[in-house]
Design a protein around this motif. Structure first.
Motif, PDB file in Angstrom:
ATOM      1  N   ASP A  62     150.804  26.776  33.683  1.00 23.80           N
ATOM      2  CA  ASP A  62     149.748  27.429  32.777  1.00 23.80           C
ATOM      3  C   ASP A  62     150.493  28.508  32.010  1.00 23.80           C
ATOM      4  N   SER A  63     151.792  28.285  31.792  1.00 21.09           N
ATOM      5  CA  SER A  63     152.689  29.313  31.084  1.00 21.09           C
ATOM      6  C   SER A  63     152.923  29.054  29.792  1.00 21.09           C
ATOM      7  N   ARG A  64     152.725  27.761  29.105  1.00 22.90           N
ATOM      8  CA  ARG A  64     153.128  27.687  27.687  1.00 22.90           C
ATOM      9  C   ARG A  64     151.730  26.875  27.056  1.00 22.90           C
ATOM     10  N   PHE A  65     151.132  27.520  26.013  1.00 22.64           N
ATOM     11  CA  PHE A  65     149.952  26.968  25.405  1.00 22.64           C
ATOM     12  C   PHE A  65     150.211  26.805  23.699  1.00 22.64           C
ATOM     13  N   VAL A  66     149.578  25.926  23.133  1.00 21.42           N
ATOM     14  CA  VAL A  66     149.652  26.180  21.573  1.00 21.42           C
ATOM     15  C   VAL A  66     148.568  26.744  21.085  1.00 21.42           C
ATOM     16  N   LEU A  67     148.367  27.176  20.099  1.00 22.82           N
ATOM     17  CA  LEU A  67     147.024  27.869  19.509  1.00 22.82           C
ATOM     18  C   LEU A  67     146.644  26.693  18.632  1.00 22.82           C
ATOM     19  N   ASN A  68     145.264  26.066  18.601  1.00 21.83           N
ATOM     20  CA  ASN A  68     144.591  25.088  18.082  1.00 21.83           C
ATOM     21  C   ASN A  68     144.253  25.605  16.730  1.00 21.83           C
ATOM     22  N   MET A  69     145.075  25.293  15.831  1.00 24.41           N
ATOM     23  CA  MET A  69     144.966  25.657  14.401  1.00 24.41           C
ATOM     24  C   MET A  69     144.033  24.535  13.617  1.00 24.41           C
ATOM     25  N   HIS A  70     143.521  23.618  14.478  1.00 26.39           N
ATOM     26  CA  HIS A  70     142.431  22.709  13.665  1.00 26.39           C
ATOM     27  C   HIS A  70     141.036  23.154  14.129  1.00 26.39           C
ATOM     28  N   ALA A  71     141.026  24.329  14.667  1.00 25.31           N
ATOM     29  CA  ALA A  71     139.532  24.880  15.374  1.00 25.31           C
ATOM     30  C   ALA A  71     138.661  25.422  14.045  1.00 25.31           C
ATOM     31  N   LEU A  72     137.520  25.023  13.883  1.00 26.77           N
ATOM     32  CA  LEU A  72     136.799  25.293  12.778  1.00 26.77           C
ATOM     33  C   LEU A  72     135.989  26.881  13.172  1.00 26.77           C
ATOM     34  N   HIS A  73     135.772  27.202  14.275  1.00 32.85           N
ATOM     35  CA  HIS A  73     135.243  28.338  14.379  1.00 32.85           C
ATOM     36  C   HIS A  73     136.080  29.377  14.225  1.00 32.85           C
ATOM     37  N   ASN A  74     136.053  30.439  13.431  1.00 33.50           N
ATOM     38  CA  ASN A  74     136.868  31.619  13.122  1.00 33.50           C
ATOM     39  C   ASN A  74     137.963  31.233  12.603  1.00 33.50           C
ATOM     40  N   ALA A  75     137.966  30.053  11.897  1.00 35.31           N
ATOM     41  CA  ALA A  75     139.359  29.538  11.575  1.00 35.31           C
ATOM     42  C   ALA A  75     140.213  30.686  10.522  1.00 35.31           C
ATOM     43  N   ASN A  76     139.444  31.288   9.816  1.00 37.36           N
ATOM     44  CA  ASN A  76     139.624  32.306   8.424  1.00 37.36           C
ATOM     45  C   ASN A  76     140.169  33.710   9.311  1.00 37.36           C
ATOM     46  N   LEU A  77     139.444  34.102  10.444  1.00 37.02           N
ATOM     47  CA  LEU A  77     139.879  35.216  11.356  1.00 37.02           C
ATOM     48  C   LEU A  77     141.297  34.931  11.936  1.00 37.02           C
ATOM     49  N   ILE A  78     141.162  33.810  12.370  1.00 32.90           N
ATOM     50  CA  ILE A  78     142.594  33.461  13.081  1.00 32.90           C
ATOM     51  C   ILE A  78     143.816  33.712  12.361  1.00 32.90           C
ATOM     52  N   ARG A  79     143.804  33.361  11.237  1.00 34.46           N
ATOM     53  CA  ARG A  79     144.810  33.133  10.148  1.00 34.46           C
ATOM     54  C   ARG A  79     145.051  34.819   9.653  1.00 34.46           C
ATOM     55  N   GLU A  80     144.070  35.325   9.444  1.00 33.21           N
ATOM     56  CA  GLU A  80     144.411  37.005   8.999  1.00 33.21           C
ATOM     57  C   GLU A  80     144.820  37.557  10.103  1.00 33.21           C
ATOM     58  N   THR A  81     144.771  37.019  11.530  1.00 38.21           N
ATOM     59  CA  THR A  81     145.499  37.839  12.333  1.00 38.21           C
ATOM     60  C   THR A  81     146.901  37.479  12.622  1.00 38.21           C
ATOM     61  N   LEU A  82     147.292  36.259  12.255  1.00 36.62           N
ATOM     62  CA  LEU A  82     148.655  35.766  12.700  1.00 36.62           C
ATOM     63  C   LEU A  82     149.577  35.962  11.413  1.00 36.62           C
ATOM     64  N   PRO A  83     150.914  36.068  11.638  1.00 32.17           N
ATOM     65  CA  PRO A  83     151.921  36.162  10.500  1.00 32.17           C
ATOM     66  C   PRO A  83     151.529  34.809   9.680  1.00 32.17           C
ATOM     67  N   THR A  84     151.735  35.004   8.362  1.00 36.90           N
ATOM     68  CA  THR A  84     151.715  34.127   7.340  1.00 36.90           C
ATOM     69  C   THR A  84     152.512  32.927   7.659  1.00 36.90           C
ATOM     70  N   SER A  85     153.825  33.095   7.977  1.00 37.19           N
ATOM     71  CA  SER A  85     154.679  32.041   8.360  1.00 37.19           C
ATOM     72  C   SER A  85     154.522  31.234   9.442  1.00 37.19           C
ATOM     73  N   LEU A  86     153.441  31.554  10.085  1.00 34.17           N
ATOM     74  CA  LEU A  86     152.945  30.491  11.088  1.00 34.17           C
ATOM     75  C   LEU A  86     151.987  29.507  10.885  1.00 34.17           C
ATOM     76  N   TYR A  87     151.043  29.746   9.580  1.00 33.19           N
ATOM     77  CA  TYR A  87     150.067  28.827   9.026  1.00 33.19           C
ATOM     78  C   TYR A  87     150.168  28.436   7.491  1.00 33.19           C
ATOM     79  N   LYS A  88     151.030  28.926   6.730  1.00 29.13           N
ATOM     80  CA  LYS A  88     151.233  28.793   5.494  1.00 29.13           C
ATOM     81  C   LYS A  88     151.602  27.290   5.213  1.00 29.13           C
TER      82      LYS A  88
END
Length: 939
Positions: A865-891
């Protein structure tokens, strides 16, 4: 109640009589009888009566937004282009400062005077910077005391700058003059003094409201036997989306097992006449008002929208209900035609559609079906109501032609003259056909007779199917095990029933596809789908998350990203199946999404999910009815529900004496204090607890511990928490909490993934950060603690969060950010990386009901349980997640640098495979017909 000894219990008849009387008293909520253009009878609770209750209901009136809002962030309908740029003539025409004891009514297109003495012409009332403003033209007076335009540019000023309205100025300037020829500037307006609505209002406030009707076919049975009813609901678009997403705010209008949605919507349109103003009681202003109602948008599924827009549907040549896209098979396989399917075409207009329908009706009077078919094929326009009468016109015209042209005993006497031959005879026949055409046309205008006499005298589904259709039972079970092991924390999903979803994989509904869109991509490794399909799942998940934004802060950037993701999904479909976009209209309709969001706001505002949820209420009414007169009975039952809801909500209504009254305090408090009633009426808001609020575990399960014992890895650095109050925290006892409310309003529990902000002295509190700040970290909650002697809302609770680092690059397989354990903690919507990790299966005890069994079932066992991926397909709070992350990770990035070249390449292949498929299909159809004919002959 009588059996229990309750005194003075009324009879059932008396109860029903009283209920009917109350329904009649409250805004005359009585179902009205209608006869459609096709002669079908149905009953409707009219929206004008239902929406009038919103003004008098304190649970609703508080949230009604009167004016459009100019803002950078778009999260509501009144902030989008249709409200702010397109509908000036249908906006609320007046404004008043309700805070003043003796307020004045200011109307648009009436000269007014400002506090500083300048004269202005108000054009529109708006909300700007969260305050009421007015857009005006500045005026001056010439030597003839006429008001003329000073500055042709519209200016925006606070409404409170207004001092004198038209009535004041009329008193000061009895001979007031003006001219309007120079006012036709950016707005097509005409100066009017006074505004015509002022006289209608007669001193009452005048507002405009907009509604969203929705229609769909629903079964009235709970069993598998389908009992088709066509239902019509409405919602008040002037309410915020957080309210419209609750069943309480859905209004039932009508149902019928016979009348189509178009027939019922025609009756609904009676309430939308532009000159119709209606009375209501405004419980916020404590006075009577008048209001006007307009239609804003008409969401529906594709077959319904094809019917509403009078188009021939997805199987037609010109299939799109919004533009002229489509064409013959050959055209769609050409470079130009194929590429055009990926983009919006020339828009259809109501005027063009109406003219085409009239042309079809006129052509039907000749009695030739081919003439009508040619128009429908050429234009793609086919109206359901018109088609019903067109067929009758064709039959009637043919019968009259038989009588007047062919039958010797009844035909026109001129045709009995054998001397009339050749062109002269054809000319006579043509004139007779023309007369018959006019006669039949005049006849259809009077149909049906009852209505005429009343007139005045003068998918996600496709990608799921393509993925699972090749699975065997072993792969079905493998996917179900993986899916069932998914954590749904933070996804706002119902409990997964993965084995059910796989067992009935071709009969899933919206909530199942919603879960698959967010989770399936993590479980399709190991040969469950091809690379092309997996890429399509990824692109579909990214697009779905972006579409689900509840608030758009930068509309230009958002639409640019949306266009890239839309293009990627459509292009990947073209790579996977080049011909799919030729025949699946739902893919082409995605090309219109960008324009729709610009006009109407975030896509969630015109989603139909809440209406579909409300079908359960209708179905219960249907099941409990006697099925003799479903349209009337169900409308009556739900009118009674509206009456009950209005009264327990503290709504006002006019009694027999003309006074406005409301139910007593005990009745009003019943809804406020009874959570079960609120739940049953669909009034279930998200947690209203403030950020930082915690809920303690029950006393029986509550443990008591010191702070330094809260985490096994506490060290000198983490023990700096004690520096908050070294005299207190070291010795204070702490209790476990069930959850804490984050700044975004989410309920976060231990093991929930969150973004958190590291505050001074290392006090950790949950938050959502608008930008990627060094203080904003990702993590997973380990424990939530509150002092044993503190209240749940004391603000003294601490959240211990294990910190995870967000990698600067995305995972190569999923294309999503990577979260790695740092000795601290991670984020709100993360899924275990099952692709990179060595994940196997284990066996868990099966629970049946509340009982443990000796049976086991397989589930996923994670190796680390040391490595995970962040679920960018999640619908709930999708806008807030992207506002928090660097643009390069989701553009988003385009799939092809030259889309047109790729489309031309695919179209070239279709020009080879397409004709072959059509020839094979014709041969197959021919063989099938011959086979059926042979069977029929041998019977």
């Amino acid at each position: 109640m009588r059996e229990c000894g309750t005194p003075s219990v009324p009879s059932f008849y008396a109860l029903r009589k009283k209920q009917a009387s109350l329904v009649a008293d409250i805004s005359n909520l009585q179902p009205r009888h209608h006869i459609s253009a096709l002669g079908n009878h149905f009953y409707m609770n009219h929206p004008i009566d239902l929406i009038s209750l919103d003004w008098a209901n304190p649970f609703v009136r508080e949230f009604i937004q009167i004016y459009p809002e100019i803002t950078e962030n778009v999260s509501e309908s009144w902030q989008a282009d249709k409200f702010t740029k397109e509908i000036n003539d249908q906006l609320t025409p007046m404004w008043a400062d309700w805070k003043l004891a003796s307020y004045k009514h200011f109307y648009v297109n009436e000269v007014a005077q400002l506090q500083d003495g300048r004269f202005v012409l108000p054009l529109r009332w708006i909300i700007f910077n969260k305050e009421e403003h007015v857009e005006v033209l500045f005026l001056s007076q010439n030597e003839l005391a006429e008001f003329i335009v000073n500055d042709p540019e519209m200016k925006r000023i606070p409404c409170t700058d207004l001092k004198y309205n038209y009535l004041d100025l009329k008193t000061q300037f009895p001979d007031l003059k003006f001219r309007s020829k120079s006012l036709n500037l950016r707005y097509d307006i005409q100066v009017m003094m006074p505004h015509p609505v002022r006289k209608i209002a007669n001193g009452r406030p005048a507002f405009s409201i907009r509604i969203m009707p929705w229609a769909d076919d629903v079964s009235g049975n709970r069993s598998k036997q389908y009992n088709a009813h066509m239902n019509v609901y409405v919602a008040n678009v002037n309410l915020p989306h957080r309210k419209l997403s609750q069943e309480y705010f859905v209004r039932f209008c009508s149902t019928s097992p016979h009348a189509s949605s178009s027939e019922q919507l025609e009756a609904l349109a009676e309430d939308l006449k532009s000159d119709k103003w209606n009375e209501a009681y405004d419980c916020k202003l404590n006075e009577e008002i008048i209001f006007q109602m307009h239609g804003h948008l008409l969401p529906a599924d594709n077959p319904q929208q094809a019917e509403h827009t009078s188009t021939a549907g997805a199987n037609a040549n010109l299939w799109c209900r919004g533009d002229d896209s489509g064409g013959s098979d050959e055209h769609r396989e050409s470079n130009e035609g194929y590429h055009a399917l990926f983009e919006p075409g020339i828009p259809r207009t109501p005027e063009q559609t109406i003219k085409t329908i009239k042309d079809q009706i006129w052509a039907a009077g000749r009695g030739v079906q081919d003439a009508v078919d040619k128009i429908q094929t050429k234009t793609g326009v086919k109206d359901r109501t018109a088609s019903f009468w067109i067929q009758q016109m064709i039959d009637k015209a043919r019968q009259i032609q038989q009588d007047r042209l062919t039958t010797e005993a009844t035909r026109d006497p001129r045709l009995n003259d054998k001397k009339v031959k050749g062109p002269d005879r054809e000319s006579i026949k043509e004139s007779i056909k023309a007369a018959i055409q006019q006669e039949v046309f005049d006849w259809v205008l009077t149909q049906p007779r009852e209505r005429y006499d009343r007139l005045p005298q003068n998918s996600h589904k496709y990608i799921w199917h393509e993925t699972n259709k090749v699975w065997d039972k072993k792969k079905d079970a493998q996917f179900a095990i993986r899916l069932q092991s998914s954590s749904t924390d933070g996804l706002s999903l119902s409990p997964l029933r993965a084995h059910y979803m796989v067992q009935y994989k071709n009969s899933l509904i919206g909530k199942h596809f919603k879960a698959l869109q967010q989770l399936a991509v993590f479980h399709l490794h190991g040969g469950l789908c091809s690379k092309e399909l997996f890429d399509l799942w990824k692109a579909n998940g990214e697009l779905g998350a972006l579409i689900w934004y509840p608030e758009i802060k930068d509309i230009d950037k958002y639409l640019a990203d949306l266009q890239i993701l839309l293009d990627n999904v459509l292009d990947l479909w073209a790579v996977f199946d080049p011909s799919r976009i030729q025949y699946k209209y739902k893919l082409h309709v995605l090309s219109h999404l960008k324009a729709d969001i610009l006009r109407f706001g975030p896509a969630v505002l015109f989603a139909t999910e809440i209406f579909e949820c409300w079908n359960a209420v209708f179905r219960l009414c249907s099941v409990l009815s006697n099925h003799q007169a479903p349209s009337f009975d169900i409308a009556t039952t739900l009118a009674g529900l509206e009456r009950f809801k209005h009264q327990v909500s503290g709504g006002w209504w006019k009694n027999g004496n003309g006074d406005y009254i409301q139910a007593g305090a005990k009745v009003r408090n019943f809804l406020s204090n009874n959570k079960e009633l609120r739940r049953r009426l669909g009034l279930a808001d998200r947690s209203s607890s403030p950020p930082g609020f915690v809920k303690l575990v029950s006393k029986a399960k509550r443990a008591s511990l010191l702070l330094h014992d809260a985490h096994p890895n506490f060290n000198a650095e983490t023990q700096q928490l004690a520096l908050i109050s070294s005299d207190d925290l070291e010795s204070r006892k702490w209790a476990d909490c069930r959850y804490v409310v984050s700044r975004s309003g989410d309920v976060c529990k231990p093991d929930s993934w969150v973004f958190f902000e590291k505050m001074p002295l290392d006090v950790t509190r949950l938050c959502w950060q608008g930008t990627s700040s060094p203080k904003t970290l990702a993590g997973r909650i380990f424990k939530i603690l509150s002092p044993e002697d503190a209240r749940e809302d004391s603000g003294l609770a601490l959240t211990i969060v294990e910190h995870f680092d967000v990698s600067s690059t995305n995972d190569n397989h999923f294309g999503m950010p990577i979260l790695s354990r740092s000795g601290g903690v991670e984020i709100v919507k993360a899924k275990h990386d099952c692709f990179s990790g060595a994940c196997g299966t284990t066996e868990d005890i099966v629970i049946q009901g509340r009982d443990r069994t000796t049976r086991t079932q397989k589930t996923i066992s994670h190796s680390n349980d040391s490595r995970f991926v962040l679920n960018m397909h999640a619908l709930h709070n999708a806008n807030l997640i992207r506002e928090t992350l660097p643009t390069s990770l989701y553009k988003p990035r385009p799939l092809f640098s030259d889309r047109r070249a790729k489309h031309d390449e695919i179209a070239a292949g279709l020009r080879v495979t397409g004709p072959k498929k059509r020839v094979a299909q014709k041969e197959k159809s021919k063989a099938t017909r011959a086979k059926n004919k042979a069977k029929e002959a041998n019977r």
